[in-house]
Design a protein around this motif. Structure first.
Motif, PDB file in Angstrom:
ATOM      1  N   LEU A  42      66.853  35.575  -6.971  1.00 34.83           N
ATOM      2  CA  LEU A  42      65.494  35.527  -6.432  1.00 34.83           C
ATOM      3  C   LEU A  42      65.198  36.817  -5.687  1.00 34.83           C
ATOM      4  N   ASP A  43      63.912  37.159  -5.613  1.00 34.54           N
ATOM      5  CA  ASP A  43      63.496  38.364  -4.890  1.00 34.54           C
ATOM      6  C   ASP A  43      62.866  37.955  -3.562  1.00 34.54           C
ATOM      7  N   VAL A  82      77.220  25.399  -0.172  1.00 30.92           N
ATOM      8  CA  VAL A  82      76.618  26.734  -0.058  1.00 30.92           C
ATOM      9  C   VAL A  82      75.751  27.068  -1.274  1.00 30.92           C
ATOM     10  N   ARG A  83      74.528  27.542  -0.971  1.00 31.80           N
ATOM     11  CA  ARG A  83      73.690  28.165  -2.012  1.00 31.80           C
ATOM     12  C   ARG A  83      73.664  29.673  -1.757  1.00 31.80           C
ATOM     13  N   GLY A  84      74.042  30.418  -2.773  1.00 29.55           N
ATOM     14  CA  GLY A  84      73.941  31.876  -2.683  1.00 29.55           C
ATOM     15  C   GLY A  84      72.647  32.333  -3.319  1.00 29.55           C
ATOM     16  N   VAL A  85      72.028  33.341  -2.715  1.00 28.28           N
ATOM     17  CA  VAL A  85      70.770  33.894  -3.237  1.00 28.28           C
ATOM     18  C   VAL A  85      70.896  35.409  -3.258  1.00 28.28           C
ATOM     19  N   ASP A  86      70.447  36.019  -4.334  1.00 23.46           N
ATOM     20  CA  ASP A  86      70.470  37.484  -4.392  1.00 23.46           C
ATOM     21  C   ASP A  86      69.486  37.962  -5.460  1.00 23.46           C
ATOM     22  N   LEU A  87      69.093  39.208  -5.324  1.00 18.45           N
ATOM     23  CA  LEU A  87      68.217  39.849  -6.307  1.00 18.45           C
ATOM     24  C   LEU A  87      68.940  40.020  -7.643  1.00 18.45           C
ATOM     25  N   VAL A  88      70.252  40.130  -7.560  1.00 18.36           N
ATOM     26  CA  VAL A  88      71.064  40.356  -8.775  1.00 18.36           C
ATOM     27  C   VAL A  88      72.225  39.364  -8.793  1.00 18.36           C
ATOM     28  N   PRO A  89      72.791  39.102  -9.986  1.00 20.44           N
ATOM     29  CA  PRO A  89      73.964  38.221 -10.048  1.00 20.44           C
ATOM     30  C   PRO A  89      75.147  38.852  -9.301  1.00 20.44           C
ATOM     31  N   PRO A  90      76.163  38.049  -8.968  1.00 23.73           N
ATOM     32  CA  PRO A  90      77.308  38.574  -8.224  1.00 23.73           C
ATOM     33  C   PRO A  90      77.904  39.811  -8.901  1.00 23.73           C
ATOM     34  N   GLY A  91      78.246  40.810  -8.084  1.00 25.95           N
ATOM     35  CA  GLY A  91      78.717  42.079  -8.633  1.00 25.95           C
ATOM     36  C   GLY A  91      80.115  42.020  -9.216  1.00 25.95           C
ATOM     37  N   PRO A 137      57.183  36.026  -0.877  1.00 29.44           N
ATOM     38  CA  PRO A 137      57.235  34.876   0.030  1.00 29.44           C
ATOM     39  C   PRO A 137      57.559  33.552  -0.655  1.00 29.44           C
ATOM     40  N   GLU A 138      56.982  33.327  -1.849  1.00 23.56           N
ATOM     41  CA  GLU A 138      57.200  32.027  -2.511  1.00 23.56           C
ATOM     42  C   GLU A 138      58.648  31.897  -2.982  1.00 23.56           C
ATOM     43  N   GLN A 139      59.274  33.029  -3.321  1.00 25.37           N
ATOM     44  CA  GLN A 139      60.676  32.961  -3.764  1.00 25.37           C
ATOM     45  C   GLN A 139      61.601  32.757  -2.552  1.00 25.37           C
TER      46      GLN A 139
END
Ligand code: NAD
Ligand code: GDD
Length: 327
Positions: free
Chosen positions: A49-50, A28-37, A54-56
């Motif tokens: 990543l945001d 699993v790869r997790g992706v989010d605008l912010v690190p895990p809460g 589109p490129e992100q």
């Protein structure tokens, strides 16, 4: 082992989903605008990543076979009733870019997280509302921009899946609650907000409840939500599906259950003005039962007891940190 990307993996449902997928032995790869809460992610990789860019989004989905698209600018009524344009802007960009990245990378299975907020306001004007079934969505008239953005995301999934040969799933969550959910800061939903207010109150005090307390909802515990997501992905069912509890309670009943599980004896309710959303909402689980042979099972009292205990701990931790900062 499948190569899976979970977007919104730093958030509430996403963080629980990553843990469940890892327990199944997936990569699993997790992706989010912010690190895990809340603590470290269980994901093999976690990237900040945001997805409005589109490129992100394209970078986020590299190598993915399955995508669970959970990222969204989202919150309870306090947030979604006051941020229409921002939500429409951010969520349509996130959904467009994430689906396009899935097309570019030849993703096989794509699960989109929609919401009960897609349903028309005209079907949710009474407290003793008829439970909402999947086909009720059209003619569309959701209350908020958040619901319109989710309809757009559903259509992206429907048409994009058909045109580009991606096997899609569309899940409509009904008010999900549990540990690691947003509990303070303005985005919290009623279960977490009321848990926090009760945890902060002492016997003899009143907690503030928005509205007259008669509005109705159903609330789905996070473990049921994760079980439903995994079953839906495995099912191959490509039409939109409700995922929620069909036990409808009023907001006051919700508050009383929370007071009950808190162990406090003398907390009363004070009704104050606040954003109320639709007057009544419940999930019709006929299709869910039929398709998955399963429906949410965790009793509201049990789910709220676990959630209350976690939020009371967060309240205590926050209070200790504030005291230490003063020393
Ligand atoms: P959440 O807010 O805890 O998680 C959403 C995550 O998306 C957050 O961590 C946020 O940082 C991330 N995100 C926001 N903008 C982003 C961006 N531009 N790029 C990358 N990540 C971004 O919410 P949740 O409760 O875990 O909800 C997950 C999904 O389920 C969302 O799509 C939400 O709309 C949907 N949903 C949730 C509920 C519920 O009751 N929790 C109900 C209906 C629908
Ligand atoms: N948030 C919140 N905070 N709601 C309160 C409070 C409080 O302190 N007190 C009473 N309420 C009432 C609200 O006025 C509303 O009538 C009801 O509790 C439920 O509010 P929320 O939990 O904030 O939202 P919702 O159920 O209307 O919508 C949520 O669930 C949808 C899916 O079912 C939102 O999170 C949506 O974003 C989500 O899609």
């Amino acid at each position: 082992m499948r190569r899976i990307v979970v977007t919104g993996a730093g958030g509430f449902i996403g963080s629980h989903l990553v843990t469940a997928l890892k327990q199944r032995g997936e990569w699993v790869r997790g992706v989010d605008l912010v690190p895990p809460g809340f603590g470290a992610s269980d994901a093999d990789e976690f990237e900040v990543l945001d997805l409005r860019r589109p490129e992100q989004a394209e970078y986020a989905l590299r190598g993915a076979q399955d995508v669970y698209a959970l990222a969204a600018d989202m919150g309870g009524m306090g947030f979604i009733s006051a941020n229409h344009a921002t939500i429409l802007h951010n969520n349509t960009l996130i959904d467009l870019n994430t689906f396009e990245a899935a097309r570019i990378h030849g993703v096989q299975r794509y699960l989109y997280s929609s919401s009960a907020c897609v349903y028309p306001e005209y079907l949710q004007e009474e407290t003793d509302v008829t439970p909402l079934k999947e086909s009720d969505i059209f003619p569309a008239a959701p209350q908020d921009a958040y619901g319109w953005a989710k309809i757009f995301g559903e259509l992206m999934n429907r048409y994009g899946g058909a045109d580009h040969g991606i096997s899609t799933r569309t899940v409509r969550f009904h008010n999900v609650y549990g540990p690691n959910g947003t509990w303070t800061g303005g985005r919290e939903k009623a279960p977490a907000a009321l848990c926090r207010k009760v945890a902060q109150a002492v016997d003899g005090e009143a907690i503030e409840v928005w509205g007259d307390g008669l509005a109705t909802r159903s609330f789905c515990y996070i473990d049921d939500c994760i079980e439903g997501i995994l079953r839906l992905m495995d099912s191959g069912f490509e039409q939109p599906l409700n995922l929620g509890s069909d036990r409808m309670v009023s907001v006051d009943e919700l508050a009383e259950i929370i007071i009950g599980v808190s162990g406090k004896r003398d907390i009363s309710l004070k009704h104050v003005p606040g954003p109320q959303g639709v007057r009544g909402r419940n999930s019709d689980n006929s299709l869910l039962d039929k398709v998955l042979g399963w429906s949410p099972a965790v009793a509201l009292e049990r789910g709220l007891a676990i959630t209350y205990s976690w939020i009371a701990e967060q309240v205590n931790l926050q209070a200790s940190a504030a005291r230490e900062a003063l020393v």
